[in-house]
Design an enzyme around this catalytic site. Structure first.
Site, mmCIF file in Angstrom:
data_model
loop_
_atom_site.group_PDB
_atom_site.id
_atom_site.type_symbol
_atom_site.label_atom_id
_atom_site.label_comp_id
_atom_site.label_asym_id
_atom_site.label_seq_id
_atom_site.Cartn_x
_atom_site.Cartn_y
_atom_site.Cartn_z
ATOM 1 C CG HIS A 25 -1.116 1.595 -0.274
ATOM 2 N ND1 HIS A 25 -1.164 2.654 -1.053
ATOM 3 C CD2 HIS A 25 -0.712 1.706 0.789
ATOM 4 C CE1 HIS A 25 -0.142 3.449 -0.431
ATOM 5 N NE2 HIS A 25 0.318 3.065 0.694
ATOM 6 C CG HIS A 32 1.594 0.766 4.898
ATOM 7 N ND1 HIS A 32 2.843 1.021 4.643
ATOM 8 C CD2 HIS A 32 0.836 1.542 4.463
ATOM 9 C CE1 HIS A 32 2.677 1.881 3.719
ATOM 10 N NE2 HIS A 32 1.549 2.439 3.547
ATOM 11 C CG HIS A 39 -1.840 6.045 4.635
ATOM 12 N ND1 HIS A 39 -2.512 4.846 4.048
ATOM 13 C CD2 HIS A 39 -0.676 5.841 3.992
ATOM 14 C CE1 HIS A 39 -1.866 4.136 3.275
ATOM 15 N NE2 HIS A 39 -0.570 4.763 3.298
ATOM 16 C CD GLU A 45 -0.535 8.740 -0.353
ATOM 17 O OE1 GLU A 45 -1.361 9.180 -1.098
ATOM 18 O OE2 GLU A 45 0.072 7.544 -0.730
HETATM 19 O O1 2HA Z 1 4.235 7.969 2.974
HETATM 20 O O2 2HA Z 1 2.632 5.321 3.186
HETATM 21 O O3 2HA Z 1 1.491 5.861 0.716
HETATM 22 C C1 2HA Z 1 4.176 6.649 3.021
HETATM 23 C C2 2HA Z 1 2.955 6.044 2.403
HETATM 24 C C3 2HA Z 1 2.538 6.566 1.072
HETATM 25 ZN ZN ZN Z 2 0.779 4.186 2.386
#
Ligand code: 2HA
Ligand code: ZN
Length: 268
Positions: free
Chosen positions: A215, A145, A143, A120
Protein backbone atom coordinates in the site's frame (compact mmCIF):
# COMPACT_ATOMS: atom_id res chain seq x y z
CA UNK A 1 -14.89 36.99 1.40
CA UNK A 2 -14.00 35.54 4.77
CA UNK A 3 -10.38 36.00 5.70
CA UNK A 4 -8.08 33.01 5.96
CA UNK A 5 -6.85 31.70 9.31
CA UNK A 6 -3.36 32.17 7.81
CA UNK A 7 -3.75 35.94 7.55
CA UNK A 8 -1.44 37.79 9.99
CA UNK A 9 -0.14 34.45 11.29
CA UNK A 10 3.24 34.10 9.58
CA UNK A 11 4.47 31.18 11.68
CA UNK A 12 1.33 29.12 11.02
CA UNK A 13 1.47 30.10 7.35
CA UNK A 14 5.11 28.98 7.13
CA UNK A 15 4.12 25.46 8.27
CA UNK A 16 1.24 25.28 5.77
CA UNK A 17 3.63 26.50 3.04
CA UNK A 18 5.94 23.58 3.88
CA UNK A 19 2.98 21.18 3.58
CA UNK A 20 2.17 22.64 0.15
CA UNK A 21 5.82 22.35 -0.93
CA UNK A 22 5.99 18.70 0.13
CA UNK A 23 2.63 17.95 -1.54
CA UNK A 24 4.17 19.22 -4.78
CA UNK A 25 7.20 16.94 -4.36
CA UNK A 26 4.93 13.92 -3.82
CA UNK A 27 3.14 14.66 -7.08
CA UNK A 28 6.38 15.28 -8.99
CA UNK A 29 7.81 12.01 -7.74
CA UNK A 30 4.82 10.06 -9.00
CA UNK A 31 3.92 8.98 -5.48
CA UNK A 32 0.53 10.73 -5.40
CA UNK A 33 -1.85 9.45 -8.07
CA UNK A 34 -5.37 10.89 -7.86
CA UNK A 35 -6.08 11.49 -4.13
CA UNK A 36 -3.31 9.13 -2.95
CA UNK A 37 -1.56 9.94 0.31
CA UNK A 38 -2.19 12.17 3.29
CA UNK A 39 -0.47 14.83 5.31
CA UNK A 40 -1.37 16.02 8.79
CA UNK A 41 0.50 18.45 11.04
CA UNK A 42 -0.04 19.41 14.65
CA UNK A 43 -0.43 23.21 14.67
CA UNK A 44 -1.44 23.61 18.33
CA UNK A 45 1.67 25.69 19.14
CA UNK A 46 0.48 28.40 16.71
CA UNK A 47 -3.03 28.66 18.13
CA UNK A 48 -4.00 31.96 19.80
CA UNK A 49 -7.13 33.02 21.73
CA UNK A 50 -8.84 34.22 18.56
CA UNK A 51 -8.43 30.77 17.00
CA UNK A 52 -9.62 29.12 20.21
CA UNK A 53 -12.82 31.20 19.97
CA UNK A 54 -13.46 30.34 16.32
CA UNK A 55 -16.78 28.53 15.92
CA UNK A 56 -17.08 25.11 14.33
CA UNK A 57 -17.98 25.19 10.63
CA UNK A 58 -18.88 21.50 10.57
CA UNK A 59 -20.81 19.04 12.70
CA UNK A 60 -18.79 17.06 15.25
CA UNK A 61 -17.39 14.02 13.46
CA UNK A 62 -16.25 10.88 15.31
CA UNK A 63 -12.53 10.07 15.02
CA UNK A 64 -13.32 6.36 15.40
CA UNK A 65 -11.15 6.00 18.47
CA UNK A 66 -10.42 7.94 21.68
CA UNK A 67 -7.05 9.72 21.88
CA UNK A 68 -6.64 11.31 25.34
CA UNK A 69 -3.38 13.14 24.64
CA UNK A 70 -4.99 15.15 21.84
CA UNK A 71 -7.20 17.18 24.19
CA UNK A 72 -7.20 20.81 23.02
CA UNK A 73 -5.09 20.06 19.95
CA UNK A 74 -5.42 21.53 16.47
CA UNK A 75 -4.31 19.95 13.20
CA UNK A 76 -4.04 20.91 9.57
CA UNK A 77 -5.15 17.92 7.47
CA UNK A 78 -5.34 17.23 3.77
CA UNK A 79 -8.98 16.77 2.74
CA UNK A 80 -10.43 13.38 1.90
CA UNK A 81 -10.58 12.70 -1.83
CA UNK A 82 -8.47 15.79 -2.52
CA UNK A 83 -5.49 15.64 -4.86
CA UNK A 84 -1.95 16.17 -3.54
CA UNK A 85 -1.18 18.23 -6.64
CA UNK A 86 -4.08 20.54 -5.75
CA UNK A 87 -2.98 20.75 -2.11
CA UNK A 88 0.38 21.96 -3.45
CA UNK A 89 -1.19 24.99 -5.12
CA UNK A 90 -4.20 25.72 -2.93
CA UNK A 91 -3.60 24.28 0.56
CA UNK A 92 -6.55 25.95 2.25
CA UNK A 93 -8.97 24.84 -0.48
CA UNK A 94 -7.86 21.21 -0.22
CA UNK A 95 -7.21 20.90 3.48
CA UNK A 96 -8.58 22.32 6.71
CA UNK A 97 -7.79 23.09 10.33
CA UNK A 98 -9.60 20.90 12.86
CA UNK A 99 -10.06 21.15 16.64
CA UNK A 100 -10.18 17.98 18.73
CA UNK A 101 -13.27 18.03 20.96
CA UNK A 102 -13.04 17.68 24.74
CA UNK A 103 -14.23 14.05 24.58
CA UNK A 104 -11.02 13.29 22.57
CA UNK A 105 -13.17 11.05 20.37
CA UNK A 106 -14.49 13.62 17.88
CA UNK A 107 -13.45 16.79 16.08
CA UNK A 108 -14.85 19.84 14.32
CA UNK A 109 -13.51 21.80 11.36
CA UNK A 110 -12.80 25.47 12.14
CA UNK A 111 -11.05 26.92 9.03
CA UNK A 112 -10.93 27.95 6.24
CA UNK A 113 -13.63 25.80 4.58
CA UNK A 114 -15.56 22.69 5.63
CA UNK A 115 -13.15 20.34 3.81
CA UNK A 116 -13.54 16.93 5.47
CA UNK A 117 -10.13 15.50 6.50
CA UNK A 118 -8.36 12.49 5.06
CA UNK A 119 -9.82 8.97 5.13
CA UNK A 120 -6.77 7.91 7.16
CA UNK A 121 -7.53 10.44 9.93
CA UNK A 122 -7.83 7.75 12.62
CA UNK A 123 -4.34 6.42 11.89
CA UNK A 124 -2.87 9.92 11.50
CA UNK A 125 -4.34 11.21 14.75
CA UNK A 126 -3.28 7.99 16.53
CA UNK A 127 0.27 8.71 15.34
CA UNK A 128 0.09 12.27 16.69
CA UNK A 129 -1.34 10.99 19.97
CA UNK A 130 1.60 8.64 20.32
CA UNK A 131 4.15 11.30 19.38
CA UNK A 132 2.80 13.54 22.15
CA UNK A 133 2.90 10.66 24.65
CA UNK A 134 6.47 9.77 23.70
CA UNK A 135 7.55 13.41 24.15
CA UNK A 136 9.65 13.32 20.96
CA UNK A 137 8.38 16.76 19.85
CA UNK A 138 7.33 15.44 16.43
CA UNK A 139 4.59 17.46 14.73
CA UNK A 140 4.13 15.91 11.28
CA UNK A 141 2.84 12.70 9.71
CA UNK A 142 2.90 11.78 6.04
CA UNK A 143 1.43 8.86 4.13
CA UNK A 144 2.39 8.37 0.48
CA UNK A 145 2.69 5.73 -2.27
CA UNK A 146 6.36 5.50 -3.42
CA UNK A 147 6.48 3.07 -6.35
CA UNK A 148 9.85 1.48 -5.53
CA UNK A 149 9.26 0.95 -1.81
CA UNK A 150 5.75 -0.46 -2.33
CA UNK A 151 7.07 -2.86 -4.98
CA UNK A 152 9.58 -4.19 -2.43
CA UNK A 153 6.75 -5.08 -0.01
CA UNK A 154 5.38 -7.50 -2.63
CA UNK A 155 8.31 -9.78 -1.83
CA UNK A 156 7.57 -11.84 1.28
CA UNK A 157 11.29 -12.18 2.11
CA UNK A 158 11.50 -8.39 2.58
CA UNK A 159 8.69 -8.34 5.13
CA UNK A 160 10.68 -10.04 7.89
CA UNK A 161 11.84 -7.66 10.61
CA UNK A 162 14.72 -5.38 9.50
CA UNK A 163 15.49 -7.26 6.27
CA UNK A 164 14.48 -4.24 4.20
CA UNK A 165 16.15 -1.87 6.69
CA UNK A 166 19.52 -3.58 6.30
CA UNK A 167 19.19 -3.96 2.55
CA UNK A 168 18.35 -0.26 2.03
CA UNK A 169 21.02 0.91 4.49
CA UNK A 170 23.60 -1.06 2.48
CA UNK A 171 22.76 0.63 -0.84
CA UNK A 172 24.26 4.07 -0.06
CA UNK A 173 25.78 5.40 3.19
CA UNK A 174 23.32 8.33 3.44
CA UNK A 175 20.48 5.94 4.17
CA UNK A 176 22.21 4.65 7.31
CA UNK A 177 23.06 8.22 8.31
CA UNK A 178 19.72 9.91 7.66
CA UNK A 179 17.29 7.09 8.36
CA UNK A 180 19.10 5.74 11.45
CA UNK A 181 16.18 3.74 12.86
CA UNK A 182 15.39 2.04 9.56
CA UNK A 183 11.82 1.10 8.74
CA UNK A 184 9.10 -1.00 10.32
CA UNK A 185 6.61 -3.23 8.50
CA UNK A 186 2.85 -3.44 8.97
CA UNK A 187 1.22 -6.45 7.25
CA UNK A 188 -1.58 -5.79 4.80
CA UNK A 189 -4.81 -4.39 6.31
CA UNK A 190 -7.73 -2.56 4.75
CA UNK A 191 -7.01 1.12 4.10
CA UNK A 192 -8.51 3.32 6.86
CA UNK A 193 -8.97 0.33 9.21
CA UNK A 194 -8.38 0.39 12.96
CA UNK A 195 -6.00 -2.59 12.55
CA UNK A 196 -3.86 -0.55 10.17
CA UNK A 197 -3.80 2.36 12.66
CA UNK A 198 -2.91 0.07 15.57
CA UNK A 199 -0.20 -1.76 13.63
CA UNK A 200 1.33 1.57 12.64
CA UNK A 201 1.40 2.88 16.22
CA UNK A 202 3.08 -0.31 17.40
CA UNK A 203 5.85 0.03 14.77
CA UNK A 204 6.35 3.75 15.45
CA UNK A 205 7.51 2.92 18.96
CA UNK A 206 10.67 1.66 17.27
CA UNK A 207 10.83 3.40 13.87
CA UNK A 208 10.11 6.80 12.29
CA UNK A 209 9.13 5.19 8.99
CA UNK A 210 6.68 2.35 8.55
CA UNK A 211 5.84 0.42 5.38
CA UNK A 212 2.24 -0.64 4.84
CA UNK A 213 2.47 -3.92 2.90
CA UNK A 214 1.32 -3.52 -0.72
CA UNK A 215 0.00 0.00 0.00
CA UNK A 216 2.48 2.68 0.98
CA UNK A 217 4.63 4.30 3.60
CA UNK A 218 4.00 6.38 6.71
CA UNK A 219 6.63 8.62 8.22
CA UNK A 220 6.74 11.01 11.15
CA UNK A 221 9.12 13.81 12.04
CA UNK A 222 9.65 17.17 13.76
CA UNK A 223 8.14 18.87 10.68
CA UNK A 224 6.74 17.75 7.34
CA UNK A 225 9.98 18.42 5.47
CA UNK A 226 11.95 16.05 7.70
CA UNK A 227 9.27 13.35 7.52
CA UNK A 228 9.42 13.62 3.71
CA UNK A 229 13.24 13.53 3.70
CA UNK A 230 13.29 10.12 5.39
CA UNK A 231 10.99 8.63 2.74
CA UNK A 232 13.00 10.31 -0.01
CA UNK A 233 16.27 8.84 1.30
CA UNK A 234 14.76 5.34 1.52
CA UNK A 235 13.26 5.63 -1.95
CA UNK A 236 16.69 6.61 -3.32
CA UNK A 237 18.20 3.45 -1.79
CA UNK A 238 15.36 1.36 -3.29
CA UNK A 239 16.07 2.96 -6.69
CA UNK A 240 19.72 1.95 -6.50
CA UNK A 241 18.72 -1.63 -5.66
CA UNK A 242 16.29 -1.90 -8.53
CA UNK A 243 18.61 -0.15 -11.00
CA UNK A 244 21.31 -2.74 -10.25
CA UNK A 245 18.71 -5.51 -10.54
CA UNK A 246 17.54 -4.20 -13.89
CA UNK A 247 21.19 -4.17 -15.06
CA UNK A 248 21.06 -7.90 -14.39
CA UNK A 249 22.91 -8.30 -11.11
CA UNK A 250 22.17 -8.20 -7.38
CA UNK A 251 23.95 -5.22 -5.81
CA UNK A 252 26.70 -6.17 -3.38
CA UNK A 253 25.77 -3.63 -0.71
CA UNK A 254 28.13 -2.10 1.83
CA UNK A 255 29.33 -4.58 4.47
CA UNK A 256 28.06 -4.79 8.05
CA UNK A 257 31.50 -3.52 9.09
CA UNK A 258 31.19 -0.46 6.85
CA UNK A 259 27.72 0.25 8.24
CA UNK A 260 28.97 -0.13 11.82
CA UNK A 261 31.82 2.28 11.08
CA UNK A 262 29.24 4.82 9.89
CA UNK A 263 27.14 4.25 12.99
CA UNK A 264 30.15 5.05 15.21
CA UNK A 265 31.27 8.04 13.14
CA UNK A 266 27.83 9.65 13.13
CA UNK A 267 26.89 8.60 16.66
CA UNK A 268 23.73 6.93 15.34
O1 2HA B 1 -6.00 9.16 1.15
O2 2HA B 1 -3.75 7.03 0.32
O3 2HA B 1 -4.63 5.27 2.11
C1 2HA B 1 -5.68 8.28 0.19
C2 2HA B 1 -4.87 7.16 0.70
C3 2HA B 1 -5.48 6.26 1.68
ZN1 ZN C 1 -2.74 5.22 0.77
Amino acid sequence: MLKSILENRPTLKAEIDKVAEVAGYLWQKGWAERNGGNITINVTEFVDDEIRRMPAISPAYPIGTTLPSLKGCYFFCKGTNRRMRDLARWPMENGSVIRISDDCASYVIIADKAVKPTSELASHLSMHNQMIESGNGYKAAIHTHPIDLIAMTHNRAFLQKDVLTNLLWSMIPETRAFCPKGLGIVPYYMPSSVELAEGTIEQLKEYDVVMWEKHGVCAVGPDIMEAFDQVDVLSKAAQIYLTAKSMGFTPEGTSQEQMDELKRAFNL
